[in-house]
Design a protein around this motif. Structure first.
Motif: not given
Length: 218
Positions: A73, A97, A101, A104, A200, A202
């Motif tokens: 994050s 996954s 992330r 991405e 993947g 949260r």
């Protein structure tokens, strides 16, 4: 010899790792190479934001698990604060996954803590040169995720993890799932954690959303 593309000097690395012994081992490993230079070390995401602006590193070697949250994050805010820096995530374990992330979010790659020091050094060099670094085991999943081909996303789930996912989809609590499965609450928490990792997701809600979208709860 790989060098910082912007300055012609050794690739400048900021370590973001909260464990002192691990951080020191990483620093010693990277500093032994004349083309790599550890310019600072942060112990949390909050410190990383300040130190990235202070040291202006070429590469941020970012631990995924930090005291103030999931390191993934922090990738986008770090890139926004310091666009020239590239972020390489360091993880104890990862799935395709999770690697997706990272990609991405704008990360330049992911390296496992189980990797050898030479592999880590090489990954830092490659990222510093502008490459993207993911293991062969993870790269296929990353490409599938980024191009929208998520068919088969649940293939990595074990039968027990699929059962846990179905119970999450029914809206059951951790305690209720434990009772239904006949296992300890901690065991159920571990199942849920692995389900989230493999999808993947949260949160449990996001995991159920992904599962419904991919037909895993049909």
């Amino acid at each position: 010899m790989p060098e910082s593309p912007a300055t012609g000097e050794p690739i400048r690395v900021l370590l973001v790792e909260d464990h002192d012994m691990v951080a020191e081992a990483l620093r010693l490993a990277l500093d032994r190479s004349p083309d790599l230079e550890v310019v600072g070390r942060s112990g949390s995401m909050a410190e990383a934001f300040k130190d990235a602006e202070r040291y202006e590193p070429d590469v941020v070697l970012l631990d995924r698990r930090l005291p103030d949250g999931d390191g993934i994050s922090a990738i986008a805010p770090l890139q926004e604060a310091l666009p020239r820096a590239r972020v390489l995530v360091l993880a104890g374990e990862a799935t395709a996954s999770v690697a997706a992330r990272v990609a991405e979010a704008g990360g330049a790659g992911l390296v496992l803590k189980a990797s050898g020091l030479e592999e880590l050094e090489d990954a830092v060099r490659r990222v510093g040169r502008g490459e993207v670094v993911f293991s062969r085991e993870l790269l296929g999943g990353v490409l599938d995720r980024l191009t929208g081909r998520t068919r088969g996303i649940g293939a990595a789930l074990t039968p027990r993890e699929r059962e846990t996912l179905h119970l999450l989809g029914e809206g059951l609590s951790t305690a209720e799932i434990s009772k239904r499965l006949g296992v300890a609450v901690n065991t159920t928490r571990n199942h849920i954690h692995r389900v989230l990792e493999k999808l993947g997701a949260r949160s449990q809600l996001e995991a159920v959303t992904i599962a419904r979208r991919e037909g895993l709860l049909d």
